[in-house]
Write a protein that holds these residues in place. Structure first.
Motif, PDB file in Angstrom:
ATOM      1  N   PHE A 355     -52.913  35.540  33.177  1.00 33.92           N
ATOM      2  CA  PHE A 355     -52.492  35.907  31.821  1.00 33.92           C
ATOM      3  C   PHE A 355     -51.005  35.620  31.641  1.00 33.92           C
ATOM      4  N   LEU A 356     -50.218  35.931  32.667  1.00 32.58           N
ATOM      5  CA  LEU A 356     -48.779  35.688  32.613  1.00 32.58           C
ATOM      6  C   LEU A 356     -48.508  34.204  32.381  1.00 32.58           C
ATOM      7  N   ALA A 357     -49.222  33.362  33.120  1.00 29.76           N
ATOM      8  CA  ALA A 357     -49.003  31.919  33.014  1.00 29.76           C
ATOM      9  C   ALA A 357     -49.388  31.388  31.645  1.00 29.76           C
ATOM     10  N   SER A 358     -50.428  31.955  31.047  1.00 22.60           N
ATOM     11  CA  SER A 358     -50.919  31.418  29.776  1.00 22.60           C
ATOM     12  C   SER A 358     -50.184  31.996  28.567  1.00 22.60           C
ATOM     13  N   GLN A 359     -49.762  33.265  28.638  1.00 23.44           N
ATOM     14  CA  GLN A 359     -49.176  33.933  27.477  1.00 23.44           C
ATOM     15  C   GLN A 359     -47.663  34.108  27.540  1.00 23.44           C
ATOM     16  N   HIS A 360     -47.092  34.026  28.718  1.00 16.86           N
ATOM     17  CA  HIS A 360     -45.648  34.228  28.873  1.00 16.86           C
ATOM     18  C   HIS A 360     -45.085  33.123  29.755  1.00 16.86           C
ATOM     19  N   LEU A 361     -45.175  31.908  29.247  1.00 16.11           N
ATOM     20  CA  LEU A 361     -44.824  30.736  30.043  1.00 16.11           C
ATOM     21  C   LEU A 361     -43.364  30.743  30.466  1.00 16.11           C
ATOM     22  N   MET A 370     -37.485  31.912  40.757  1.00 14.65           N
ATOM     23  CA  MET A 370     -36.924  32.931  41.633  1.00 14.65           C
ATOM     24  C   MET A 370     -37.605  32.920  42.998  1.00 14.65           C
ATOM     25  N   LEU A 371     -38.932  32.857  43.013  1.00 14.43           N
ATOM     26  CA  LEU A 371     -39.666  32.889  44.278  1.00 14.43           C
ATOM     27  C   LEU A 371     -39.367  31.650  45.122  1.00 14.43           C
ATOM     28  N   CYS A 372     -39.246  30.490  44.453  1.00 14.66           N
ATOM     29  CA  CYS A 372     -38.967  29.249  45.187  1.00 14.66           C
ATOM     30  C   CYS A 372     -37.592  29.276  45.845  1.00 14.66           C
ATOM     31  N   LEU A 373     -36.639  29.932  45.200  1.00 14.14           N
ATOM     32  CA  LEU A 373     -35.269  29.960  45.716  1.00 14.14           C
ATOM     33  C   LEU A 373     -35.008  31.184  46.592  1.00 14.14           C
ATOM     34  N   SER A 374     -36.027  32.030  46.746  1.00 10.13           N
ATOM     35  CA  SER A 374     -35.885  33.223  47.577  1.00 10.13           C
ATOM     36  C   SER A 374     -35.783  32.838  49.050  1.00 10.13           C
ATOM     37  N   GLU A 375     -35.078  33.666  49.811  1.00  9.57           N
ATOM     38  CA  GLU A 375     -34.991  33.427  51.252  1.00  9.57           C
ATOM     39  C   GLU A 375     -36.361  33.546  51.915  1.00  9.57           C
ATOM     40  N   GLN A 376     -37.290  34.227  51.229  1.00 10.84           N
ATOM     41  CA  GLN A 376     -38.635  34.424  51.792  1.00 10.84           C
ATOM     42  C   GLN A 376     -39.628  33.376  51.279  1.00 10.84           C
ATOM     43  N   LYS A 377     -39.139  32.213  50.825  1.00 15.19           N
ATOM     44  CA  LYS A 377     -40.011  31.271  50.116  1.00 15.19           C
ATOM     45  C   LYS A 377     -41.228  30.841  50.936  1.00 15.19           C
ATOM     46  N   PHE A 381     -45.231  31.348  49.659  1.00 16.84           N
ATOM     47  CA  PHE A 381     -45.795  30.070  49.228  1.00 16.84           C
ATOM     48  C   PHE A 381     -47.155  30.237  48.560  1.00 16.84           C
ATOM     49  N   GLN A 382     -48.018  31.079  49.115  1.00 20.54           N
ATOM     50  CA  GLN A 382     -49.343  31.284  48.527  1.00 20.54           C
ATOM     51  C   GLN A 382     -49.250  31.948  47.156  1.00 20.54           C
ATOM     52  N   GLN A 383     -48.307  32.896  47.036  1.00 22.73           N
ATOM     53  CA  GLN A 383     -48.107  33.561  45.746  1.00 22.73           C
ATOM     54  C   GLN A 383     -47.656  32.548  44.696  1.00 22.73           C
ATOM     55  N   ILE A 384     -46.741  31.671  45.077  1.00 24.73           N
ATOM     56  CA  ILE A 384     -46.253  30.630  44.165  1.00 24.73           C
ATOM     57  C   ILE A 384     -47.396  29.702  43.777  1.00 24.73           C
ATOM     58  N   SER A 385     -48.207  29.329  44.756  1.00 26.32           N
ATOM     59  CA  SER A 385     -49.331  28.431  44.490  1.00 26.32           C
ATOM     60  C   SER A 385     -50.310  29.041  43.503  1.00 26.32           C
ATOM     61  N   SER A 386     -50.555  30.355  43.624  1.00 28.17           N
ATOM     62  CA  SER A 386     -51.508  31.008  42.722  1.00 28.17           C
ATOM     63  C   SER A 386     -50.961  31.053  41.286  1.00 28.17           C
ATOM     64  N   LEU A 387     -49.630  31.139  41.148  1.00 27.56           N
ATOM     65  CA  LEU A 387     -49.027  31.093  39.820  1.00 27.56           C
ATOM     66  C   LEU A 387     -49.096  29.690  39.220  1.00 27.56           C
ATOM     67  N   LEU A 388     -48.980  28.695  40.093  1.00 29.68           N
ATOM     68  CA  LEU A 388     -48.944  27.313  39.621  1.00 29.68           C
ATOM     69  C   LEU A 388     -50.319  26.764  39.271  1.00 29.68           C
ATOM     70  N   ASP A 389     -51.338  27.219  39.968  1.00 32.12           N
ATOM     71  CA  ASP A 389     -52.679  26.635  39.784  1.00 32.12           C
ATOM     72  C   ASP A 389     -53.112  26.598  38.319  1.00 32.12           C
ATOM     73  N   PRO A 390     -53.050  27.732  37.581  1.00 25.21           N
ATOM     74  CA  PRO A 390     -53.477  27.654  36.171  1.00 25.21           C
ATOM     75  C   PRO A 390     -52.563  26.781  35.320  1.00 25.21           C
ATOM     76  N   ASP A 415     -42.752  18.524  52.517  1.00 21.97           N
ATOM     77  CA  ASP A 415     -44.037  18.117  51.932  1.00 21.97           C
ATOM     78  C   ASP A 415     -43.778  17.018  50.909  1.00 21.97           C
ATOM     79  N   TRP A 416     -43.605  15.788  51.416  1.00 20.61           N
ATOM     80  CA  TRP A 416     -43.210  14.668  50.560  1.00 20.61           C
ATOM     81  C   TRP A 416     -44.304  14.326  49.536  1.00 20.61           C
ATOM     82  N   GLU A 417     -45.552  14.408  49.960  1.00 22.00           N
ATOM     83  CA  GLU A 417     -46.651  14.065  49.054  1.00 22.00           C
ATOM     84  C   GLU A 417     -46.702  15.038  47.872  1.00 22.00           C
ATOM     85  N   ALA A 418     -46.478  16.322  48.157  1.00 28.28           N
ATOM     86  CA  ALA A 418     -46.503  17.324  47.082  1.00 28.28           C
ATOM     87  C   ALA A 418     -45.349  17.090  46.106  1.00 28.28           C
TER      88      ALA A 418
END
Length: 710
Positions: A355-361, A370-377, A381-390, A415-418
């Motif tokens: 819903f966040l991805a579709s209604q609050h882009l 923020m997550l990508c630039l976090s020290e814990q990136k 990674f899985q959390q970021i992927s789940s946000l990106l998929d939709p 991950d050069w291919e990605a």
């Protein structure tokens, strides 16, 4: 369409009409669901292709004509252009394309002229009014007045919006006063509707201008309009202009004004507990969760994450149930604060990520960044992927900052291919500033000394494809970084790619050659030195100067070809520019390896003194190194002894270290040590603490160099 543009430039054969029709049509049909952004390059292609097909429309097949010039196709064009985010530099061009469609819809195709639909007219009016041409929108409304009568909201509001955007108060008042002539009344309700239209489209300056627009009969704005304007001003850090509006509200707290007065107090610095005390039991019933949300939103504009949390707690105190917007605003607060833990907790328990991805882009973009630039990136990674998929599934347009952050994360995951999959379909839709953000991520990675040579080269291959337009400055920096890595083979490849550039401005400049020769000198790469020197000889666009000659001198000397260096020095002497202050230290470097180097160095130093050239520490030390390298122990030690008298500064431990490093053979190095112990015991004691390493010509002190620059 790109091929058509190129064919028109070089006067070659254009692509087939059918191919162009399909490309033009697909550009718009693919964007009906997700209009995205239109940049200047795309706008120019659309304009060029339209003009080409318009000129040849009599030659088109019936189905081809329908795909471009039918009412359905033209209205689709207007819809996509009006809904798309038009980048500022593309605005004028894309408005021309929209006008092409509008005029075609107005043309007589057998049903009489001006048979354009109301829907298309409203699209065109809003488009031109919102993009700097409200005069055109006004003309269209007057022309098609009968057809537009009764439209809700009134298209005149878009004209008023357009003049408000241009800060044209005179026209705004004029239009407002003339509306009655066109059967439209600009009363309190219309004024309120205009204010809310501006706010809904987040047109900050225009809200203020529109609020000041006079209402028929000199009526005051409604309380709802005042409240909306004050709220918008506070939430956009424009409190000063809203102060008179706030003061015009009834001073007593009432159910109608309690929410805005609490927000005003918050903007004056009142705490959550202070606001809570102001709300008596009778007024509590008038509050809604929207009032609490406004307070949280204000805290986010400050920004103050703790204040947002404090305001959110007021909901429970006032017996209100947090809604979806409450959670979204809190999420925004945690993202602003970079609080990964609280962000993930909220995502897990209270927010549906799809819903966040579709209604609050916009917020989803900030979250991913923020997550990508976090020290814990890596852990995220899985959390970021789940946000990106939709987002990827729906082909949603990501912001340049988000794409840059994703690129950063993927680079450090190697991950050069990605990265390729991420950038290939998106770079074309970004403006020059957006592309620069992503290019900088790739460049910074390549300049990161912690990365391996092979990884840097992998990223360079991506960089070369993605940023073919990258300038000489960026590529030269990359070339120099590869020389720093002692990878002159790769550095020269980068230089060669610049030489092969089709556009002249992207080819090597004199500075590029000079820095390349400097790098070849540091790596003593004779093979590539000959290669680049031959490129220079064939490069008719580069004017030879002393800086290039300095680089060649230095490089040939480092590659054990001092005679060649001397030839180049003679060329410098015969040139119009002549030697520079950097030529003489380089000449002394050449003398270190020349068969007659000691005599040449002595003669040069005599000329320098005779001509009264300023002798600084670097130049004088270069002379000492030159004679020392020729085993002239007496000359070098005498020069050090006279240093204070000759140039006004005493020798240092570095001076002694350079003498020691320059003189070959361990026998002579031992002589230097004995001399220094006797003449400069303190300097030698300091120098001897420096680590040493074994070389072919004997011991050397590490890190002590007198590098000269071109």
């Amino acid at each position: 369409m790109t091929d058509l543009k190129r064919s028109l430039q070089d006067k070659s054969r254009a692509p087939p009409n059918g191919t162009l029709v399909k490309a033009f049509q697909q550009f718009f049909t693919a964007r009906v669901e997700n209009p995205g952004a239109i940049n200047l390059f795309q706008a120019r292609l659309l304009s060029i292709t339209w003009k080409h097909l318009k000129a040849l429309q009599s030659e088109l097949e019936d189905n081809e004509w329908q795909d471009v010039f039918s009412v359905e196709s033209l209205e689709r064009m207007l819809f996509v252009i009006s809904e798309a985010h038009c980048l500022p530099e593309a605005r004028d061009t894309i408005l021309k394309v929209a006008r092409f469609a509008y005029l075609e819809l107005c043309a007589d195709h057998g049903f009489g002229p001006n048979s354009i639909s109301r829907a298309a007219l409203l699209l065109y009016i809003n488009l031109v009014a919102s993009n700097g041409n409200p005069e055109e929108a006004r003309h269209v409304i007057v022309k098609f007045g009968g057809q537009l009568r009764g439209a809700k909201p009134s298209p005149w509001l878009n004209v008023l919006k357009g003049f408000a955007l241009k800060d044209d108060r005179r026209q705004l008042r004029k239009i407002a006063s003339e509306l009655q002539e066109h059967g439209v009344k600009f009363d309190q309700a219309s004024h309120e509707e205009l204010i809310k239209l501006m706010i809904s489209q987040n047109l900050a300056k225009a809200v203020q201008v529109a609020y000041e627009c006079p209402i028929n009969g000199d009526q005051a704005p409604s309380v709802a309009a005042k409240t909306a304007a004050i709220r918008y001003a506070i939430l956009n850090s424009e409190v000063a202009w809203a102060k008179p509006i706030f003061e015009s509200l009834p001073q007593d707290l009432s159910p109608e004004t309690i929410g805005i007065k609490l927000l005003w107090d918050a903007a004056q610095g009142h705490s959550a507990s202070s606001l809570a005390e102001k709300v008596t039991q009778p007024l509590k019933a008038a509050l809604t969760i929207a009032d609490v949300n406004n307070l949280i939103q204000y805290a986010n504009t400050v920004p103050n994450s703790q204040l947002a949390v404090d305001f959110a707690k007021l909901a429970e105190r006032w017996d209100l149930v947090p809604d979806e917007r409450t959670n979204i605003l809190l999420l925004e607060s945690f993202i602003q604060a970079g609080n990964v833990e609280r962000t993930l907790e909220l995502l897990e328990h209270k927010i549906d990520t799809s819903f966040l991805a579709s209604q609050h882009l916009a917020l989803a973009n900030k979250l991913i960044t923020m997550l990508c630039l976090s020290e814990q990136k890596d852990e995220l990674f899985q959390q970021i992927s789940s946000l990106l998929d939709p987002l990827f599934q729906d082909n949603v347009q990501l912001t340049a900052e988000t794409i840059a952050a994703l690129t950063h994360m993927l680079l450090y995951r190697h991950d050069w291919e990605a990265i390729s999959d991420l950038l290939r379909p998106r770079l074309g839709a970004l403006d020059s500033e957006g592309k620069a953000l992503i290019r900088n991520e790739l460049t910074n990675f390549m300049l990161d000394k912690g990365q391996t040579d092979s990884d840097v080269w992998e990223v360079y291959q991506l960089f070369k494809l993605a940023f073919a337009e990258a300038g000489v400055d960026v590529r030269t920096e990359l070339m120099c970084s590869l020389f720093d890595r002692k990878r002159s083979d790769l550095a020269v490849l980068v230089f060669g790619h610049m030489r092969q550039a089709e556009i002249r401005s992207r080819r090597p400049k004199p500075d590029t050659y000079a820095r390349c020769f400097q790098g070849l000198a540091r790596t003593a790469d004779a093979t590539n030195l000959e290669l680049v020197h031959n490129m220079l000889k064939l490069d008719l666009e580069v004017e030879l100067n002393t800086r290039i000659f300095n680089g060649l001198m230095l490089a040939y000397a480092a590659c054990e070809m001092p005679e060649k260096s001397m030839e180049i020095f003679r060329q410098i002497l015969q040139s119009d520019e002549g030697p520079t202050e950097k030529t003489i230290p380089i000449f002394f470097k050449v003398c270190e390896r020349h068969h007659n180097g000691a005599q040449e160095a002595i003669k040069m130093m005599a000329k320098v003194k005779k001509l009264d050239i300023n002798i600084d520490r670097r130049l004088y030390t270069s002379y000492i190194e030159a004679v020392a390298a020729q085993c002239e122990f007496e000359l070098a030690s005498e020069a050090i002894d006279k240093m204070q008298a000759e140039i006004g500064v005493p020798p240092t431990s570095t001076t002694i270290g350079l003498f020691y490093n320059a003189i070959p053979y361990q026998y002579w190095k031992d002589e230097v040590e004995q001399w220094a112990l006797k003449k400069y015991p303190e300097l030698w004691a300091h120098l001897i603490e420096t680590p040493q390493s074994e070389h072919e010509e004997g011991q050397k002190f590490d890190g002590i160099t007198n590098e000269v620059w071109v």
